[in-house]
Each structure stands twice: as C-alpha cells, then as structure tokens.
Scaffold this motif. Structure first.
Motif, PDB file in Angstrom:
ATOM      1  N   HIS A  22     -66.852 -67.085  45.676  1.00  0.00           N
ATOM      2  CA  HIS A  22     -66.240 -67.944  46.680  1.00  0.00           C
ATOM      3  C   HIS A  22     -67.205 -68.044  47.870  1.00  0.00           C
ATOM      4  O   HIS A  22     -68.025 -67.158  48.084  1.00  0.00           O
ATOM      5  CB  HIS A  22     -64.940 -67.285  47.126  1.00  0.00           C
ATOM      6  CG  HIS A  22     -64.102 -68.132  48.023  1.00  0.00           C
ATOM      7  ND1 HIS A  22     -63.242 -69.076  47.528  1.00  0.00           N
ATOM      8  CD2 HIS A  22     -63.990 -68.174  49.367  1.00  0.00           C
ATOM      9  CE1 HIS A  22     -62.634 -69.656  48.542  1.00  0.00           C
ATOM     10  NE2 HIS A  22     -63.068 -69.143  49.665  1.00  0.00           N
ATOM     11  N   VAL A  23     -67.055 -69.103  48.636  1.00  0.00           N
ATOM     12  CA  VAL A  23     -67.902 -69.297  49.812  1.00  0.00           C
ATOM     13  C   VAL A  23     -67.803 -68.068  50.740  1.00  0.00           C
ATOM     14  O   VAL A  23     -66.731 -67.480  50.889  1.00  0.00           O
ATOM     15  CB  VAL A  23     -67.495 -70.615  50.526  1.00  0.00           C
ATOM     16  CG1 VAL A  23     -66.136 -70.520  51.181  1.00  0.00           C
ATOM     17  CG2 VAL A  23     -68.522 -71.064  51.507  1.00  0.00           C
ATOM     18  N   ASP A  24     -68.950 -67.627  51.247  1.00  0.00           N
ATOM     19  CA  ASP A  24     -69.006 -66.541  52.234  1.00  0.00           C
ATOM     20  C   ASP A  24     -68.758 -65.124  51.723  1.00  0.00           C
ATOM     21  O   ASP A  24     -68.624 -64.204  52.518  1.00  0.00           O
ATOM     22  CB  ASP A  24     -67.985 -66.787  53.370  1.00  0.00           C
ATOM     23  CG  ASP A  24     -68.661 -67.388  54.584  1.00  0.00           C
ATOM     24  OD1 ASP A  24     -69.866 -67.679  54.483  1.00  0.00           O
ATOM     25  OD2 ASP A  24     -67.990 -67.558  55.609  1.00  0.00           O
ATOM     26  N   ALA A  25     -68.673 -64.921  50.413  1.00  0.00           N
ATOM     27  CA  ALA A  25     -68.425 -63.567  49.909  1.00  0.00           C
ATOM     28  C   ALA A  25     -69.641 -62.668  50.112  1.00  0.00           C
ATOM     29  O   ALA A  25     -69.516 -61.440  50.115  1.00  0.00           O
ATOM     30  CB  ALA A  25     -68.046 -63.618  48.437  1.00  0.00           C
ATOM     31  N   GLY A  26     -70.820 -63.300  50.253  1.00  0.00           N
ATOM     32  CA  GLY A  26     -72.022 -62.501  50.510  1.00  0.00           C
ATOM     33  C   GLY A  26     -73.087 -62.616  49.435  1.00  0.00           C
ATOM     34  O   GLY A  26     -73.940 -61.741  49.311  1.00  0.00           O
ATOM     35  N   LYS A  27     -73.087 -63.711  48.680  1.00  0.00           N
ATOM     36  CA  LYS A  27     -74.079 -63.886  47.598  1.00  0.00           C
ATOM     37  C   LYS A  27     -75.501 -63.905  48.147  1.00  0.00           C
ATOM     38  O   LYS A  27     -76.390 -63.224  47.639  1.00  0.00           O
ATOM     39  CB  LYS A  27     -73.830 -65.210  46.844  1.00  0.00           C
ATOM     40  CG  LYS A  27     -72.494 -65.291  46.165  1.00  0.00           C
ATOM     41  CD  LYS A  27     -72.240 -66.670  45.603  1.00  0.00           C
ATOM     42  CE  LYS A  27     -72.038 -67.724  46.670  1.00  0.00           C
ATOM     43  NZ  LYS A  27     -70.821 -67.604  47.462  1.00  0.00           N
ATOM     44  N   THR A  28     -75.696 -64.716  49.187  1.00  0.00           N
ATOM     45  CA  THR A  28     -77.050 -64.854  49.736  1.00  0.00           C
ATOM     46  C   THR A  28     -77.500 -63.537  50.356  1.00  0.00           C
ATOM     47  O   THR A  28     -78.663 -63.144  50.239  1.00  0.00           O
ATOM     48  CB  THR A  28     -77.070 -66.000  50.760  1.00  0.00           C
ATOM     49  OG1 THR A  28     -76.674 -67.191  50.073  1.00  0.00           O
ATOM     50  CG2 THR A  28     -78.447 -66.197  51.360  1.00  0.00           C
ATOM     51  N   GLY A  64     -75.221 -72.486  57.789  1.00  0.00           N
ATOM     52  CA  GLY A  64     -74.918 -71.095  57.420  1.00  0.00           C
ATOM     53  C   GLY A  64     -74.265 -70.965  56.060  1.00  0.00           C
ATOM     54  O   GLY A  64     -73.583 -69.980  55.784  1.00  0.00           O
ATOM     55  N   ILE A  65     -74.445 -71.959  55.211  1.00  0.00           N
ATOM     56  CA  ILE A  65     -73.901 -71.868  53.850  1.00  0.00           C
ATOM     57  C   ILE A  65     -74.994 -72.232  52.857  1.00  0.00           C
ATOM     58  O   ILE A  65     -75.976 -72.885  53.214  1.00  0.00           O
ATOM     59  CB  ILE A  65     -72.704 -72.825  53.615  1.00  0.00           C
ATOM     60  CG1 ILE A  65     -73.126 -74.282  53.890  1.00  0.00           C
ATOM     61  CG2 ILE A  65     -71.521 -72.432  54.458  1.00  0.00           C
ATOM     62  CD1 ILE A  65     -72.144 -75.296  53.357  1.00  0.00           C
ATOM     63  N   ASN A 139     -67.855 -56.569  47.769  1.00  0.00           N
ATOM     64  CA  ASN A 139     -68.733 -56.498  48.936  1.00  0.00           C
ATOM     65  C   ASN A 139     -67.919 -56.338  50.227  1.00  0.00           C
ATOM     66  O   ASN A 139     -66.698 -56.419  50.203  1.00  0.00           O
ATOM     67  CB  ASN A 139     -69.566 -57.787  48.964  1.00  0.00           C
ATOM     68  CG  ASN A 139     -70.645 -57.772  50.026  1.00  0.00           C
ATOM     69  OD1 ASN A 139     -71.217 -56.736  50.330  1.00  0.00           O
ATOM     70  ND2 ASN A 139     -70.930 -58.948  50.598  1.00  0.00           N
ATOM     71  N   SER A 263     -71.665 -52.683  50.718  1.00  0.00           N
ATOM     72  CA  SER A 263     -71.730 -53.584  51.856  1.00  0.00           C
ATOM     73  C   SER A 263     -73.154 -54.122  51.913  1.00  0.00           C
ATOM     74  O   SER A 263     -74.078 -53.412  52.293  1.00  0.00           O
ATOM     75  CB  SER A 263     -71.408 -52.834  53.152  1.00  0.00           C
ATOM     76  OG  SER A 263     -71.912 -53.567  54.250  1.00  0.00           O
ATOM     77  N   ALA A 264     -73.303 -55.363  51.492  1.00  0.00           N
ATOM     78  CA  ALA A 264     -74.642 -55.947  51.465  1.00  0.00           C
ATOM     79  C   ALA A 264     -75.201 -56.007  52.881  1.00  0.00           C
ATOM     80  O   ALA A 264     -76.363 -55.698  53.123  1.00  0.00           O
ATOM     81  CB  ALA A 264     -74.598 -57.327  50.844  1.00  0.00           C
TER      82      ALA A 264
END
Ligand code: GTP
Ligand code: MG
Length: 695
Positions: A22-28, A64-65, A139, A263-264
């Motif tokens: 999902h958007v903002d979960a921390g993939k990047t 920021g996405i 995360n 926690s990335a």
C-alpha cells in the motif's frame, strides 16, 4: 553478522524480487536501506528529503511518493539481488503489474499500525495471479500504536491463512531495538540507527515468550509440510535446519508466508530481511521454465544461458540517456551487437549497450544471461510487453495484462505552435506506459488522454511540461462509460446486399445476442467485461473464413453502443445461420454484415449504461464521521462498513468514480485536514438514470 563474499553470480545466486505494498508502507525506505547496507550507496537517503535512490524522478521527489517502478541491484552474502521498488498508489497499479510479470519473488511490506490496507490487498491478489512467492515485512514497529500481532492477525484474516512469524520484537514503539530470531533463538539488536547489528543471547525476560512462539512456529510448519511433520512426530520438535528448509518450500509453494518485522526508517530488521530473501525466495532456476507459444504451438525455455534466447520487455523509458528497454532474460544470453527477433512485430532488432540499472545510474555489462534483469539501448520498436528471442528459435511470451483506462481528460497545447510537440510527447508517453491511451475524439476533434485515475493523468501532463516545456490546458476529467446487454435477442436476421451493377456484395447473417454470465453489477469484480463470439452454423452454410469476418465485423460494432455511443462489453454473440452468393459474397461483405448486423441487433436488445465504481476507504477522527457519511451519500456512495479503532473511524463505501473527482480536497476541508482516503477501482455498475448522467 555477514561477511561480504565475492559475487559469483551463477543462476542459483540470483534473486529477482519486487517490493510491494500500500502507499506509504515504506517500500522505498526498505529499498534504500538494502542499498546502504550492501554498500551499493554510501549515504542513507530519505523519502521526505527527496534523497532516495529509487525515487529519482523530480515528481517523485516533490510529491514524496513512488510513481515509476525503479530497478536496482545489490550484492548480499554471495548473491545478486535485483530489486524493483514499485509504486503503492492505485493509479500506478499497472506499473506494478508489469513488474510482477518478470519477478520471481516479492517482499510485501505492511505498516505495523495500519496492518493490511486496501492497496496491500490489491497487490497481494495481483501477485497471486502471477504466482509470485512472497515474504512479509511488518514495517514501522517504531511508530506509536505499532503492534506485530495485530498486523499478523490482519494478514491471516485478509490475505493468507498461514502467516509464519519467525521473529519476536524486542521492545515496542520508541523502545523497539531488535528482534529475537526464533529459528536460531538468538537476539539481534541495533543499538543505534546507524550502527551494525549485534547478535546476543535472548534477554531473560523474553526467553519464555520466545520459546512459546518458537513452539507455535514449529506446530504451524509441521501442519503444512510433510517432511517437517515426520520429524515433528518423531522428535516432538523441529531443528532450525528443518524449519528453514520447510519455510523455503512453503514460501515457494505459497502454502505459507514467512513474516519478519522491523523499522526501515530506524534501520532495524534489514539484515535479517535480506537473509530471508536469500534463504526463502526462489532463484531463477527454482521457478518453472518460461512458457510461450509460436504459430499455435506451445513452447518452453528453461532458465539456462546455453539455450536460445527468450526475454520479455517490461518497461520502456525514453528519458535522459535515450531510449532504454528493460528486459527480463528468461533463457539464453545477449551481447552487444546481437541480432534478436521480436515475434510480435516480426522485426529484427539489434542490441546496443547492455546496462545493469541502479535507478538513474547505469553500469555497463558485456553480456547478460538467463535470470538477469537489465536495460538495453538500441531497440527501436520494442514496447513494454514485447518478447525478444533468438531469430532461429521463435517464442512469444504472454505480455502483462494492461488495465483499461477509466478516466480521461481532453488536452490541448496552450500555444497552438506547440501542438505538434504535444502530439509527439503524448505518443512517447503512451509508449512508455501502456495504461495511458491517447486518441482523438471523433465528434469534437479534441485530443483525449485516458489513464487509471486523476493522479495518473496529472503526473503524465506534468511530465510533458517538465520534459518539453510545453504548457498544456487540461479539460474536466471524465470517466470511461461502457454499455452492456441486459436482455438479448435471438434469431436476428440481417441482410447486407448490394447488387446494383459492378462488383456486388452479398452477406446474410443470423445472430443471437445474450448477456455474458458473470457477477452482478454490484459485485466486487469486473462485471460487464468481455466479449465472446461463437458460430453454431451447420452444413457449411457460411464458410469458415466468412465466419471470421463476421466476428471481426462484430468487434468493430462494439466500439459504439446504442445508449450513448460508449464501448459495449459483457455480451456473447452467436452466429446461428447465414447465406452466401456464389459471386457477390466476400470477406469484406461479411465483415460489413457483422458490423451493421450487430449494431442493429443491439438496438433491439435491452442495453444499459455502466460506469466505473471504486471501493473507497476513508479514515477520519470519530467526530467527523457524520460529515463523511453524509458527503459519501451525496456522492451516490453505498456504505459497506464502518468501524472505529482508537479514536479514528474507518468507513468503506462503493462510490461511482465520476463522483470522486475532487474528493481529496473536499475531504481535507471537511475534516480540517485530518481525513485520508484511498480508492480502488473495483469494476462497473449500472448508472441509475442512464445516459443523462453521463452527459
Ligand atoms: N516511523 C517510521 N516511518 C517510516 C518507516 N519506514 C518508512 N517510513 C516513512 O514513511 C513514509 C513513506 O515511506 P516510503 O518508503 O516512501 O513508502 P513507500 O511504500 O515507498 O510509498 P509509495 O512508494 O508512495 O507507495 C516516509 O515518510 C518514510 O520516512 C519506519 O520504519 N518507521
Ligand atoms: Mg515508494
């Protein structure tokens, strides 16, 4: 914990994986930490500073996405890890789809506070369709309200019946400092966010809980894995070695999902995640040979550099360094200067430079082999979805599915002198992104750009402005309506006859038209999709080649329906009878009969207008729920669920996409900026009031 060994890079030491969520979960952020930890970068970038490796596009940095899937590569424990960081926003789901087609495995990232979010569910189902094995990473354990167990429960409830948790967090929220590795029963602790991991004995106060959870893991694994079951029966316990082998098998069959946590942002939990990638996710040689077709026959290629080439182009990028085509090589090898064959266009192409991609930087390679993901320069007409193969061993691989666009805007260059530049920029954009469609409206003559959502189109237009300087005027967004048949006709006779001198035309067809069975208009799936054509003609009354022409004619007729001129879907047409004339019948005559015949037949059917609908999930403070419910009702929304959790309410509703334009701004103003929402297109539903609404 790990000493870096030189990368030998045989096939078994390669992992091609994607990061999904999902958007903002921390993939990047996870990707960024991988690169930092493996020494691929020397500076830790942050999404909010616009300094990550994979979000390198100016719009990604601004917003920021992640918008575009970016490929990077790193080395870990003697393995090459090729990684694709995918976007989480639903408007870019097609980018995820193309990536999934070429990956062997994936990490699904979850936010430890939110658990499974709507788009995590969608990408999970996408990965199911491609049979991509996954491990899960919960995360953001450092966030207030983070809870691994609740997140795992939501995975079990919504995604997979067997999440297999292999870690126990040490500390919570701000005090989250490490994890207990339940396989080795050792603690991994990160003293500060930049420091390395330290391996220490399990703290006394966690020892009993760690053993209890290890036991749960053993039981769960024994239940799913026959080998482990035998050992468990004999020994009443499972060794770390057996557990690890069984977890690898269960990941690859999809019978279980290994769950890790961390926690990335604080750089905690990343080493074990990389270890898990290497241990559990498959290498290119573990996945079945790639399948394709050629000239009607099935073809197969093993992941072996020695066999003939097969590769799939999954992304084309025309930015910066010229046109680059991203390839997943399934079999064989490529070298600079090689001639390859595109069986789709039936053209040969020449391989130029071969590059290992590191987001926007590239490293030149002499050669790339089966299992690799690389970018290649010099390919002229290859598109996303094209196959490349050896000219003497043709194979056509199935391209990734392309979703139909649901939203359109009219676009026009502000200065008329820029019109040509806009046209060519649009064409280039559509080439890079097959989910963008450019067409000219036959009635108004306007150029219409269609895509997956408002944001998708906004990003596309901005990309043109940034790349070419052309200022673009954009019209009001409109949704893509469709029409479908609710009551058909049978035995509809159509005669196409022109015999007034010269070459005549003669084609008689008899058609049955019926709705395609499928889920009702209110269900969650894509109702009203598809078209089927059958022939039930007996005795050769219409020869085979004319039957094909009738089908082609019917497909032509689907472009404009009788209700409002929108594309028609969700119907089956059966050619039941017909007649020919010795001299005047031709393929052309039957195609015309198919087209005009179905057009007339559709007028005799009962047809309705369909509009795209989306599942909307709104999160707001409890005191604003009333406002949100009222507003959704005014937007023809149907509330499907409303729950509260720690002071905030979660409202789910099915809402016509046409009513969602501008909803983001509206929600912000109505909730003083405290409300957020996600929308996920789920299919089509009847438009009450019909065509009047569409106009
Ligand atoms: N507290 C906390 N914040 C995190 C963590 N990981 C990422 N974030 C923050 O969450 C935000 C989103 O992170 P991204 O890495 O951009 O998430 P993403 O999944 O790539 O998002 P999209 O690509 O837009 O779908 C950023 O502000 C990150 O700094 C974490 O472990 N803890
Ligand atoms: Mg991202």
């Amino acid at each position: 914990m790990r000493t870096e060994r030189p990368v030998i890079n045989p096939l078994t030491a390669v992992r091609n994986l994607g990061i999904l969520a999902h958007v903002d979960a921390g993939k990047t952020t996870v990707t960024e930490r991988f690169l930092y930890l493996t020494g691929s970068t020397h500076k830790r970038g942050e999404v909010h500073d616009g300094t990550t490796v994979t979000d390198f596009d100016p719009q990604e940095r601004d917003r920021g996405i992640t918008i575009f899937a970016a490929a990077v590569s790193c080395a870990w424990d003697g393995h090459r890890v090729n990684l694709i960081d995918t976007p989480g926003h639903v408007d870019f789901a097609d980018e995820v789809e193309r990536s999934l087609r070429v990956l062997d495995g994936a990490i699904a990232v979850f936010d430890a506070v939110a658990g499974v979010e709507p788009q995590s569910e969608s990408v999970w189902r996408q990965a199911d369709r491609y049979g991509v094995p996954r491990i899960a990473f919960v995360n953001k354990l450092d966030r207030a309200g983070a809870d691994l167990d609740t997140a795992v429960a939501s995975i079990r409830e919504r995604l997979h019946p067997a999440p297999l948790v292999v870690q126990l967090p040490i500390g919570t929220e701000d005090g989250f400092t490490g994890v207990v590795d339940l396989l080795r029963l050792r603690a991994l602790v990160w003293a500060d966010t930049d420091g390395p991991v330290a391996e220490v004995p399990v703290p006394d106060d966690l020892s009993a809980e760690a053993r209890r959870r290890r036991r749960l893991l053993e039981e769960a694994v024994a239940e799913l894995h026959p080998g482990a079951f035998e050992e468990f029966c004999a020994e009443s316990t499972l060794s770390a070695g057996t557990l690890s082998t069984a977890l690898r098998d269960l990941t690859r069959t999809g019978d279980g999902v290994v769950v890790l946590c961390g926690s990335a942002y604080r750089n905690r939990g990343i080493e074990p995640l990389l270890d898990a990638v290497v241990a559990y996710l498959p290498s290119p040689s573990d996945v079945p040979p790639v399948r394709g077709t050629y000239d009607g026959g099935a073809q197969e290629r093993a992941a072996d550099p020695q066999v003939p080439l097969s590769a799939l182009a999954f992304k084309v990028s025309a930015a910066g360094a010229g046109r680059l085509t991203y390839l997943r090589i399934y079999s064989g090898a490529i070298e600079r200067g090689d001639t390859v064959w595109d069986p789709g266009t039936r053209r040969t192409e020449r391989i130029g430079r071969i590059l290992r991609v590191q987001a926007d930087r590239h490293e030149r390679l002499e050669r790339a082999v089966a299992g690799d993901i690389v970018a290649v320069a010099g390919l002229k007409s290859v598109r996303a979805g094209s196959t490349l193969c050896a000219p003497d061993a043709p194979i056509l691989l199935e391209p990734p599915a392309v979703a139909d666009p649901v939203v359109s805007v009219a676009v026009e260059a502000r200065r008329s002198t820029d019109t040509d530049r806009l046209t060519s920029a649009l064409a280039r954009l559509a080439e890079e992104d097959p989910s963008l469609v450019v067409r000219t409206d036959t009635e108004t003559g306007q150029t219409v750009l269609s895509g997956m959502g408002e944001l998708h189109l906004e990003v596309a237009v901005e990309k043109i402005r940034l790349a070419t300087g052309v200022e673009v005027d954009v019209g009001r967004p409109r949704v893509a309506y469709r029409e479908t048949v609710v009551r058909g006709v049978s035995g509809f006779v159509f005669r196409h006859v022109k015999q007034d001198g010269g070459a005549g035309q003669f084609a008689h067809v008899v058609l049955d038209v019926e709705p395609l069975d499928g889920p009702g208009p209110d269900s969650d799936s894509d109702s009203g999709s598809g078209f089927e054509f059958r022939s039930a003609v007996v005795g050769g009354r219409v020869p085979q080649e004319y039957v094909r022409s009738v089908e082609a004619g019917c497909r032509d007729a689907l472009a404009e329906g009788p209700v409002g001129g929108f594309p028609v879907t969700g119907l089956r047409v059966t050619l039941t009878d017909g007649a020919t004339h010795v001299k005047d019948s031709s393929e052309q005559a039957f195609r015309t009969a198919g087209r005009l015949g179905l057009r007339e037949a559709l007028r005799a059917c009962e047809t309705v207008l369909l509009e795209p609908v989306a599942e909307v999930t709104v999160t707001v403070p409890e005191d604003a729920v009333g406002t949100v419910l009222g507003d959704l009702a005014a937007r023809r929304g149907r509330i499907t669920a409303s729950t509260t959790r720690t002071g905030s309410a979660l409202v789910t509703a099915t809402v016509p996409l046409a009513e969602l334009f501008g909803y983001a701004t509206r929600l912000r103003s109505r909730t003083q900026g405290r409300g957020t929402f996600t929308a996920r297109p789920t299919g089509y539903a009847c438009v009450p009031g019909g065509v009047a609404v569409a106009r």
